[in-house]
Write an enzyme that holds these catalytic residues in place. Sequence first.
Site, PDB file in Angstrom:
ATOM      1  N   TYR A 167       0.786   5.073  14.983  1.00 23.11           N
ATOM      2  CA  TYR A 167       1.790   5.587  14.040  1.00 23.11           C
ATOM      3  C   TYR A 167       3.193   5.381  14.603  1.00 23.11           C
ATOM      4  O   TYR A 167       4.110   4.958  13.903  1.00 23.11           O
ATOM      5  CB  TYR A 167       1.510   7.068  13.788  1.00 23.11           C
ATOM      6  CG  TYR A 167       2.421   7.739  12.777  1.00 23.11           C
ATOM      7  CD1 TYR A 167       2.505   7.267  11.460  1.00 23.11           C
ATOM      8  CD2 TYR A 167       3.185   8.857  13.123  1.00 23.11           C
ATOM      9  CE1 TYR A 167       3.322   7.906  10.525  1.00 23.11           C
ATOM     10  CE2 TYR A 167       4.002   9.499  12.203  1.00 23.11           C
ATOM     11  CZ  TYR A 167       4.069   9.019  10.904  1.00 23.11           C
ATOM     12  OH  TYR A 167       4.884   9.639   9.987  1.00 23.11           O
TER      13      TYR A 167
ATOM     14  N   SER B  36      10.524   8.677  10.730  1.00 25.74           N
ATOM     15  CA  SER B  36       9.946   9.852  11.386  1.00 25.74           C
ATOM     16  C   SER B  36      10.585   9.947  12.764  1.00 25.74           C
ATOM     17  O   SER B  36      11.118   8.941  13.272  1.00 25.74           O
ATOM     18  CB  SER B  36       8.436   9.646  11.544  1.00 25.74           C
ATOM     19  OG  SER B  36       7.879  10.577  12.448  1.00 25.74           O
TER      20      SER B  36
HETATM   21  N1  LIG Z   1       4.477  15.264   7.139  1.00 29.49           N
HETATM   22  C1  LIG Z   1       5.129  14.951   8.248  1.00 29.49           C
HETATM   23  O1  LIG Z   1       5.028  15.666   9.268  1.00 29.49           O
HETATM   24  C2  LIG Z   1       6.023  13.752   8.290  1.00 29.49           C
HETATM   25  C3  LIG Z   1       6.976  13.698   9.320  1.00 29.49           C
HETATM   26  C4  LIG Z   1       7.829  12.588   9.392  1.00 29.49           C
HETATM   27  C5  LIG Z   1       7.701  11.553   8.481  1.00 29.49           C
HETATM   28  N2  LIG Z   1       6.741  11.617   7.514  1.00 29.49           N
HETATM   29  C6  LIG Z   1       6.653  10.473   6.582  1.00 29.49           C
HETATM   30  O2  LIG Z   1       7.018  10.933   5.301  1.00 29.49           O
HETATM   31  C7  LIG Z   1       6.354  10.163   4.302  1.00 29.49           C
HETATM   32  C8  LIG Z   1       5.636  11.108   3.331  1.00 29.49           C
HETATM   33  O3  LIG Z   1       4.752  11.933   4.054  1.00 29.49           O
HETATM   34  P1  LIG Z   1       4.108  13.265   3.461  1.00 29.49           P
HETATM   35  O4  LIG Z   1       4.076  14.264   4.557  1.00 29.49           O
HETATM   36  O5  LIG Z   1       4.720  13.619   2.168  1.00 29.49           O
HETATM   37  O6  LIG Z   1       2.588  12.780   3.295  1.00 29.49           O
HETATM   38  P2  LIG Z   1       1.620  12.627   2.027  1.00 29.49           P
HETATM   39  O7  LIG Z   1       1.658  13.853   1.196  1.00 29.49           O
HETATM   40  O8  LIG Z   1       0.325  12.162   2.597  1.00 29.49           O
HETATM   41  O9  LIG Z   1       2.308  11.467   1.186  1.00 29.49           O
HETATM   42  C9  LIG Z   1       2.083  10.114   1.378  1.00 29.49           C
HETATM   43  C10 LIG Z   1       2.396   9.427   0.069  1.00 29.49           C
HETATM   44  O10 LIG Z   1       2.338   8.018   0.263  1.00 29.49           O
HETATM   45  C11 LIG Z   1       1.597   7.471  -0.797  1.00 29.49           C
HETATM   46  N3  LIG Z   1       0.979   6.218  -0.391  1.00 29.49           N
HETATM   47  C12 LIG Z   1       0.162   6.016   0.658  1.00 29.49           C
HETATM   48  N4  LIG Z   1      -0.229   4.726   0.689  1.00 29.49           N
HETATM   49  C13 LIG Z   1       0.372   4.119  -0.365  1.00 29.49           C
HETATM   50  C14 LIG Z   1       0.371   2.804  -0.888  1.00 29.49           C
HETATM   51  N5  LIG Z   1      -0.338   1.834  -0.298  1.00 29.49           N
HETATM   52  N6  LIG Z   1       1.104   2.538  -1.990  1.00 29.49           N
HETATM   53  C15 LIG Z   1       1.823   3.503  -2.591  1.00 29.49           C
HETATM   54  N7  LIG Z   1       1.881   4.765  -2.151  1.00 29.49           N
HETATM   55  C16 LIG Z   1       1.145   5.068  -1.053  1.00 29.49           C
HETATM   56  C17 LIG Z   1       0.586   8.528  -1.201  1.00 29.49           C
HETATM   57  O11 LIG Z   1       0.240   8.394  -2.575  1.00 29.49           O
HETATM   58  P3  LIG Z   1      -1.089   7.727  -3.150  1.00 29.49           P
HETATM   59  O12 LIG Z   1      -2.223   8.123  -2.222  1.00 29.49           O
HETATM   60  O13 LIG Z   1      -1.216   8.335  -4.516  1.00 29.49           O
HETATM   61  O14 LIG Z   1      -0.812   6.268  -3.189  1.00 29.49           O
HETATM   62  C18 LIG Z   1       1.417   9.798  -1.030  1.00 29.49           C
HETATM   63  O15 LIG Z   1       2.136  10.076  -2.202  1.00 29.49           O
HETATM   64  C19 LIG Z   1       5.426   9.203   5.060  1.00 29.49           C
HETATM   65  O16 LIG Z   1       6.061   7.949   5.197  1.00 29.49           O
HETATM   66  C20 LIG Z   1       5.264   9.881   6.409  1.00 29.49           C
HETATM   67  O17 LIG Z   1       4.951   8.944   7.420  1.00 29.49           O
HETATM   68  C21 LIG Z   1       5.913  12.703   7.377  1.00 29.49           C
END
Ligand SMILES: NC(=O)c1ccc[n+]([C@@H]2O[C@H](COP(=O)([O-])OP(=O)(O)OC[C@H]3O[C@@H](n4cnc5c(N)ncnc54)[C@H](OP(=O)(O)O)[C@@H]3O)[C@@H](O)[C@H]2O)c1
Length: 264
Positions: free
Chosen positions: A162, A149
């Site tokens: 975070y 991120s």
């Molecule tokens: N959205 C943003 O603004 C943003 C910006 C920069 C970086 N990111 C990063 O991008 C990644 C994805 O984010 P997103 O926006 O797509 O959020 P999201 O929709 O909340 O996705 C998070 C995913 O991680 C999985 N997860 C969480 N804990 C887990 C565990 N213990 N084991 C296996 N899977 C797990 C969740 O699936 P389950 O609950 O089904 O396990 C879900 O599929 C994250 O690493 C986040 O920090 C996001």
Amino acid sequence: MTAAETAAGSPAAPAAPVAVVTGASSGIGAATARGLAAAGYHVMLAARRKDRVEALADELTAAGHQATACALDVTDRPAVDAFAAALDRCDVLVNNAGGALGADPVATGDPADWRRMYEVNVIGTLNVTQALLPALTASGDGTVVVLSSTAALAPYEGGGGYVAAKHGEHVLAETLRLEIVGTPVRVIEIAPGLVRTEEFATTRFRGDKEKAAKVYAGVSAPLTADDVADTITWAVTRPSHVNIDLLVVRPRAQASNTKIHREL
Ligand SMILES: NC(=O)c1ccc[n+]([C@@H]2O[C@H](COP(=O)([O-])OP(=O)(O)OC[C@H]3O[C@@H](n4cnc5c(N)ncnc54)[C@H](OP(=O)(O)O)[C@@H]3O)[C@@H](O)[C@H]2O)c1
């Protein structure tokens, strides 16, 4: 090729390369799985919510792609090891599972939230990377993607736990790249800024949709999950000798973690 030709001994089609995507049950992970499946990978869809990865596997299979759903908690090391042991091969690993909890200042943040963020973003990435590194190396052309991120590169107020966890993930990627240089495995870090996904901000604010909506308030076009998936798929599909070390991708309306243009 007809069945008769196969029976006559024609070589079978080579097995598709395998890409493991963690956190494939929603947002960026699901979109990345779609992108890599379309690029010809057999995608292993790993997340805790089995029903969601199964639905995505069905969708991709119906579209003629190869996909397998796997219920997996990346923080559960024995489960991660069993998952890795069951794979025939692994060519690409996308460490996407992760997220944020809370937006409290350092002075009042809950240490339990900080631990959980470190556990999923850093230890989860460590677990899956360690378990799959032998297979990635054996592939002769492996790729590890770390989805960090812009919080991995600079702080912002209220982001302490975070930011600390994502800095840890960034350091994991940087250190691994130094340690395995000379092996046939690349380490790619993708660092997105503001991405509007369905669950990220809602999870951060524990289901409070009003607070979650404020994250994107007035931003005409935050990045989408598809934008980030497109970036990841592009980086993974560069020729083997090209290593995209670190790619920062933000919406045009965002100049830094704290400088965001909002039309309010
Ligand atoms: N959205 C943003 O603004 C943003 C910006 C920069 C970086 N990111 C990063 O991008 C990644 C994805 O984010 P997103 O926006 O797509 O959020 P999201 O929709 O909340 O996705 C998070 C995913 O991680 C999985 N997860 C969480 N804990 C887990 C565990 N213990 N084991 C296996 N899977 C797990 C969740 O699936 P389950 O609950 O089904 O396990 C879900 O599929 C994250 O690493 C986040 O920090 C996001």
